[in-house]
Scaffold this motif. Structure first.
Motif, short mmCIF file in Angstrom:
data_model
loop_
_atom_site.label_atom_id
_atom_site.label_comp_id
_atom_site.label_asym_id
_atom_site.label_seq_id
_atom_site.Cartn_x
_atom_site.Cartn_y
_atom_site.Cartn_z
N GLY A 92 0.79 -1.22 0.00
CA GLY A 92 0.00 0.00 0.00
C GLY A 92 0.82 1.28 0.00
O GLY A 92 0.28 2.36 -0.18
N ARG A 131 2.94 3.96 -1.55
CA ARG A 131 3.06 4.39 -2.95
C ARG A 131 4.52 4.52 -3.39
O ARG A 131 4.80 4.50 -4.59
N THR A 177 4.37 0.53 -7.71
CA THR A 177 3.85 -0.60 -8.48
C THR A 177 3.28 -0.12 -9.81
O THR A 177 3.31 -0.86 -10.83
N SER A 222 -0.50 -5.97 0.01
CA SER A 222 -1.85 -5.55 0.42
C SER A 222 -2.14 -4.17 -0.14
O SER A 222 -1.42 -3.22 0.18
N TYR A 223 -3.16 -4.06 -0.92
CA TYR A 223 -3.56 -2.78 -1.52
C TYR A 223 -5.00 -2.50 -1.10
O TYR A 223 -5.85 -3.39 -1.16
N ASP A 224 -5.25 -1.26 -0.71
CA ASP A 224 -6.66 -0.95 -0.44
C ASP A 224 -7.40 -0.80 -1.78
O ASP A 224 -6.80 -0.79 -2.85
N TYR A 240 -6.34 2.11 -4.17
CA TYR A 240 -5.06 1.94 -4.86
C TYR A 240 -5.19 0.85 -5.93
O TYR A 240 -4.69 0.98 -7.04
N LYS A 241 -5.90 -0.18 -5.57
CA LYS A 241 -6.11 -1.26 -6.54
C LYS A 241 -6.84 -0.73 -7.78
O LYS A 241 -6.49 -1.06 -8.92
#
Lengths: 768, 375
Positions: A202, A204, A208, A233-235, A238-239
């Motif tokens: 998560g 930044r 990614t 793990s991405y919220d 962000y995903k």
């Protein structure tokens, strides 16, 4: 024996860190100790009771888990390791950082919060972070995980380069083992769905999106559908951003998000990839570079400083913001197998350098080199220095007086500083010093070989409790139960919550009222003390046994001593008569005294009724309550009148000064010291009576706890006035001079005196 | 016919039908030739005589379990009595144990001369000798008032030689023995059987309130393995719950719910129930740690059932080993051995036969003895 190592384990308790980079690195260091030059040194892990429990696999890495952050300086020196100095409250460590005799060691990861925007969003955050940087200067040696981190350390904290030993980050051996057991993967060009691999998360700065953009462009250019597998793990927001960059909807395109991946699955992911993309804008160290090398997969990495240390192949590097450049590298690696193989071969040596065994060896070797006896004993004074946090006269408490006598005897052996909230001026002996009020300054001043908290069941100890609950450490526990002080500190409702947390069940007000009378105690309410005391020092063997039976805790014993001392000449009949004159007691009276505050739990009624029995047996007895009446004057009068002995019962009412107390000790023919609760608690009053060679009647358990000689006659703990009266009658009928008990008296005092107490205290603290 | 007053203050204020109140009732029942007159201490601090029908009502409290007699006693209590003279020729019998501070103070203030007409029956000094068998917060200042006062009473009768000895040697601290021993009746459960079976089933019972002093935990510890391994063996505990350890109460409940063969607990047995069980038992068990007297063993012997008993029970002090098996030392193992002896038919028969040889006091003989003492 070797020095003792103290390690701050809060990063292994904190769910934010314990199973991530920091946690794995610290655990790897601790694990590797047993194969290092420091293997025989004791390792004490310091934990915070307010945080999550230490996972079992981590508690096994240390010899002992302790909640005592205030430790006595070990004789053979000590090392303090902070595995994550920039994350948790540094005030816990002040005992170590403030004392130059501890070798203070810090593991350094990065200064990303300072170097990258978005981490220190408030002024408070910035101040906190900067203060931690300043605090770094109190450490002696640093172990950065990269040259880059070492350089930043010297820049931001002005730490000399020579104080740092770069270890690299520790990669757990389980990952290497998982790789060995993995069957040889199918070459990517033979698989129906080849993929690139990246590890993000998560944050930044992990960047990614540049990997996503690059793979998208590659797929467009080559008209292929190469996947990008992303672990982290991405919220949802962000995903969604990453899916927008990919031009895909989730599940439809080339992105595949993976979480909760164990080592076996991780190794499989690495091993099956075309290449690992490491796109971070900034890192302290890049574990994916090493992990990829372990799995035999080439890395294409951004040009951040941490990557440049590891990847020497310039053609494998790209600027972190340039997804087009990355696309070029990916296209090349897809088509140029020889290049790919070359990268694999040239990057392979990275793997072995960062095995936790290798990293640990660098770490422990450097520590061992810096812990010669001379280095550790620097600035250690020849005479040990102790701080006592204690009540002290003019505080009106038995513990205050006891501490005063302890310190007076102790100054022959130690330099002693007294921290107390007693009104000033204090009555000090030579070589003891008033160091101020009770607070954590004791940890900063000094340096002390030991900082001892004196804990008891009264309001005099409130501030000491506050210190002790934060820092723990050496503790002299005067009272066997702490019900009343916790009730006083917490108030009724919070005390019930406290009791509930200990007992694991709801607690009623009615129960608490019974417990406050020292009845039916389901707990001694000493649990918070037991957890933090290192060592725990108590005054009777009986209490030591009780703590072992009830709690499985091993306490040390230094036997309780009388507060009052009498010479032989003071114990003769002339002294007795003189003391009686002072108190206006007639010579023919059989004077019975009971010392200490009045209370039902101390047999107030039994004493009065026993007096009535004695007088019925024609014994000319009078009873004096010598001590604070605790507002029970009227109750005493009522019982005495009801039994027709009102004229023969007397009270001193208030706190009795030393002189008057002493007169009573000399004037009395017998004493009664009863207590309806046992618990191995000693009695200062009984000890003083014994010191005065006075025959006494005492509850059996009380007498045994005090190691009472034979001139203390026992009655059952569930006392009866008849039992008490019969023993008093026996004293009357066999009355003798005090000095007739000389042998027993001397024998008792030889084993129960403050010199002996202090010597034993020194042994327990490791300072003798 | 000479008159003797009987002070019934405690009974009238708290007719809860304790064992001591039973003694008072038996005195009332068997007092010879009439002449027993009921009095009590009025709130004014004077002794008053109440209607004579109170005597019969008190007797009926124990013979009629329906509560009507207790109501009658309460009603008669409220009647205005006739003052009695402080200095009179009649003896005043006090057969009660009481802790009421006002009543204690009444006697405490009395002159030695006035106390001469009083006759106190003293049961035991248990709270002074064994405080461990009483509640931890027992109010000593209230309880001990009676014992302090009774030291001044010139004429005391004791229910056992042991009580007499402890009173004289410990409470008075005197080598001189004074007072008289009054033997309580053994026939509280009814007439003595003329014949009895000497071969009985393997039934044992124990009578008494469940409390630590009575040692029922010891009995259960001794019996439980035997019950689980001996066909036909039975143990019945007869008695209400007293001040007992919760863990022990739970254990008794659990055992009696079918979790131990042959174990039974009857919490509120009446006299008929007790008699049936005692008569049918091969032996009764009474292993109390401390007693002022201990009625159940002599009641058992009266009904021709031997008793397994703890050493030095005051009620058995004149009986010796006739019909009695003493458990010494008093522990589960020794008790179990004693029980095993009784599983032998021939041994049990011998002990049952021995009970027939005993000359045991009755409530009538007790009342006569008290009457003679009071005159």
């Amino acid at each position: 024996m070797g020095p003792v190592i103290f390690a701050d384990l809060r990063c292994l308790q904190d769910p934010l860190y314990r199973f991530r980079g920091v946690g794995h690195h610290v655990a790897g260091l601790l694990r590797s100790r047993r194969n290092s030059r420091c293997a025989s040194w004791k390792l004490v892990g310091l934990a915070d009771e307010a945080m999550d429990d230490l996972p079992r696999e981590y508690s096994r890495l240390v010899d002992e888990v302790s909640y005592a952050w205030n430790t006595t300086l070990p004789r053979d020196g000590a090392v303090f390791i902070d595995g994550s100095p920039m994350t948790h409250d540094p005030r816990r460590n002040v005992r170590f950082s403030a004392d130059p005799r501890f070798l203070n060691v810090a593991v350094i990861y990065d200064f990303i919060p300072l170097d990258w925007p978005g981490y220190l969003s408030t002024t408070a955050d910035r101040i906190d972070y900067l203060s931690k940087i300043v605090r770094l200067r109190s450490f002696d040696v640093f172990f950065p995980i990269s040259e880059y981190s070492a350089w930043r350390l010297s820049e931001v904290a002005r730490i000399p380069v020579g104080s740092s030993v770069v270890t690299g980050a520790s990669v757990r051996s389980s990952l290497y083992e998982s790789r060995k057991t993995l069957p040889a993967p199918c070459p990517f060009y033979e698989t129906p769905r080849p993929y690139f691999f990246t590890i993000g998360g998560g944050d930044r700065r992990k960047n990614t999106e540049v990997a996503v953009a690059a793979v998208r462009r590659l797929n467009t250019q080559c008209k292929r559908r190469i996947s990008l597998k992303i672990v982290g793990s991405y919220d949802e927001a962000y995903k969604a951003d990453l899916l927008r960059v990919a031009g895909d909807c989730d599940g439809d395109g080339f992105l595949e998000f993976l979480t909760g991946v164990d080592d076996a699955a991780l190794v499989e992911l690495y091993a099956g990839a075309i290449a690992t993309i490491c796109p971070s804008h900034i890192e302290g160290f890049s574990l994916p570079v090493v992990e990829s090398a372990i799995c035999g997969v080439p890395v294409i990495a951004s040009t951040c400083a941490a990557h440049l240390e590891l990847i020497t192949q310039s053609d494998a590097l790209f600027p972190s913001r340039d997804d087009e450049a990355l696309t070029g590298k990916l296209e090349r690696i897809l088509g140029d197998r020889s290049w790919r193989e070359r990268l694999v071969g040239e990057q392979a040596p990275i793997a072995s350098r960062f095995h936790e065994r290798e990293v640990g060896a660098r770490f422990w070797s450097a520590i061992a080199d810096r812990t010669t006896p001379i280095q550790l004993q620097r600035n250690r004074p020849r005479k040990s220095r102790i701080a006592f946090l204690t009540p002290y006269p003019p505080d009106r408490s038995g513990v205050a007086r006891f501490s005063q006598l302890t310190i007076e005897a102790g100054t022959s052996h130690f330099d002693i500083d007294i921290y107390t909230d007693a009104p000033r001026p204090l009555t000090l002996s030579a070589r003891s010093r008033d160091a101020g009020n009770i607070n954590s300054a004791a940890l900063l001043k000094g340096p002390y070989d030991s900082i001892v908290s004196v804990i008891g069941n009264s309001h005099f100890h409130t501030r000491i409790f506050e210190f002790f609950e934060q820092y723990g450490g050496p503790c002299i526990l005067h009272d066997s139960r702490l019900t009343q002080i916790y009730y006083h500190r917490l108030g009724a409702d919070r005390f019930r919550e406290f009791a509930k947390s200990i007992l694991g069940r709801p607690v009623s007000k009615e129960e608490v009222e019974v417990w406050l009378r020292d009845r039916d105690l389901p707990s001694l309410f000493v649990e918070p003390i037991l957890k933090r005391a290192r060592p725990l020092i108590v005054h009777t063997r009986r209490y030591q046994e009780l703590l072992w039976e009830r709690y499985g805790v091993r306490a040390e014993v230094t036997t309780f001593c009388p507060n009052m001392h009498f010479s032989e000449s003071e114990l003769d009949s002339l002294s007795r008569l003189a003391a009686r004159e002072q108190l206006s007691i007639a010579p023919e009276v059989f004077l019975i005294s009971t010392f200490g505050y009045i209370g039902k739990e101390k047999g107030m009624d039994a004493c009065i009724i026993a007096l009535e029995l004695l007088r019925g047996w024609k014994v000319p007895a009078e009873l004096h309550f010598v001590g604070n009446t605790q507002d029970l004057d009227a109750a005493v009068r009522n019982v005495a009148e009801a039994y027709g002995v009102g004229a023969y019962v007397h009270m001193t009412k208030n706190f009795v000064d030393n002189e008057k107390y002493r007169f009573y000790m000399l004037a009395s023919d017998a004493a009664i010291q009863l207590r309806n609760y046992g618990l191995g608690q000693p009695s200062a009053a009984l000890a003083d009576c014994i010191s005065a060679a006075m025959p006494c009647v005492a509850s059996s358990e009380l007498a045994e706890s005090c190691d009472a000689p034979e001139y203390v006659l026992r009655v059952p703990d569930r006392n009866s006035p008849l039992h008490v009266a019969e023993q008093l009658a026996s004293i009357w009928e066999n009355r003798a001079e005090r000095l007739d008990r000389r042998d027993a008296w001397r024998s008792y005092l030889e084993a129960h005196n403050f010199d002996r107490y202090v010597m034993r205290l020194g042994e327990i603290l490791g300072l003798s | 016919m000479s008159v003797v007053y009987i002070d019934l203050t405690e009974f009238l204020n708290n007719p809860v039908l304790t064992g001591i109140q039973r003694v008072t009732a038996e005195i009332c029942k068997w007092w010879p030739n009439g002449g027993l007159r009921p009095i009590c201490l009025a709130p004014s601090g004077e002794l008053v005589e109440l209607p004579n029908r109170l005597i019969a009502a008190i007797v009926r409290c124990f013979s009629s379990p329906d509560g009507a007699a207790v109501d009658e006693v309460r009603k008669l209590r409220r009647e205005t009595g006739t003052l009695i003279k402080p200095e009179g020729p009649e003896s005043i019998l006090v057969s009660e144990l009481f802790y009421d501070p006002h009543r204690v103070a009444f006697f405490r203030k009395m002159s030695e001369r006035s106390l001469e007409r009083f006759r106190f029956i003293v049961y035991d000094l248990m709270p002074l000798l064994h405080p461990e068998y009483f509640a931890p917060d027992m109010p000593l200042d209230i309880i001990c008032g009676y014992f302090s006062m009774v030291r001044r009473i010139p004429h005391c009768g004791f229910i056992s030689g042991w009580t007499q000895e402890t009173y004289c040697k410990r409470l008075l601290r005197s080598d001189h023995t004074r007072g008289i021993v009054l033997r309580l009746g053994s026939d509280g459960l009814g007439a003595r059987p003329k014949t009895t079976a000497t071969i009985r089933p393997l039934h044992f019972c124990s009578v008494g309130t469940l409390e630590p002093r009575k040692n029922q935990a010891l009995i259960v510890d001794a019996f439980e393995p035997l019950l689980r391994n001996t066909e036909g063996l039975r143990l019945t505990l007869l008695g209400r719950l007293g001040w007992a350890d919760k863990a022990f109460i739970d254990r008794v409940r659990w055992l009696s719910e079918g979790n131990c063969p042959g174990f039974e607990w009857i919490p509120n047995p009446d006299d008929d129930c007790i008699r049936r069980h005692v008569e049918a038992a091969r032996a009764t068990v009474y292993v109390s740690a401390a007693e002022g007297f201990g009625l159940p063993p002599v009641e058992s012997l009266w009904l021709r059932t031997p008793v397994i008993a703890s050493p030095d029970l005051p009620s058995l002090e004149l009986i010796g080993s006739c019909g009695v098996e003493v458990v010494d030392p008093l522990n589960a193992s020794s008790l179990r051995e004693a029980v095993l002896k009784f599983l032998d038919d021939s041994y049990a028969s011998v002990k049952i036969d021995e009970t027939g040889e005993l000359d045991l006091p009755t409530w009538a003989s007790f009342a006569n003895q008290v009457a003679r003492w009071c005159k």
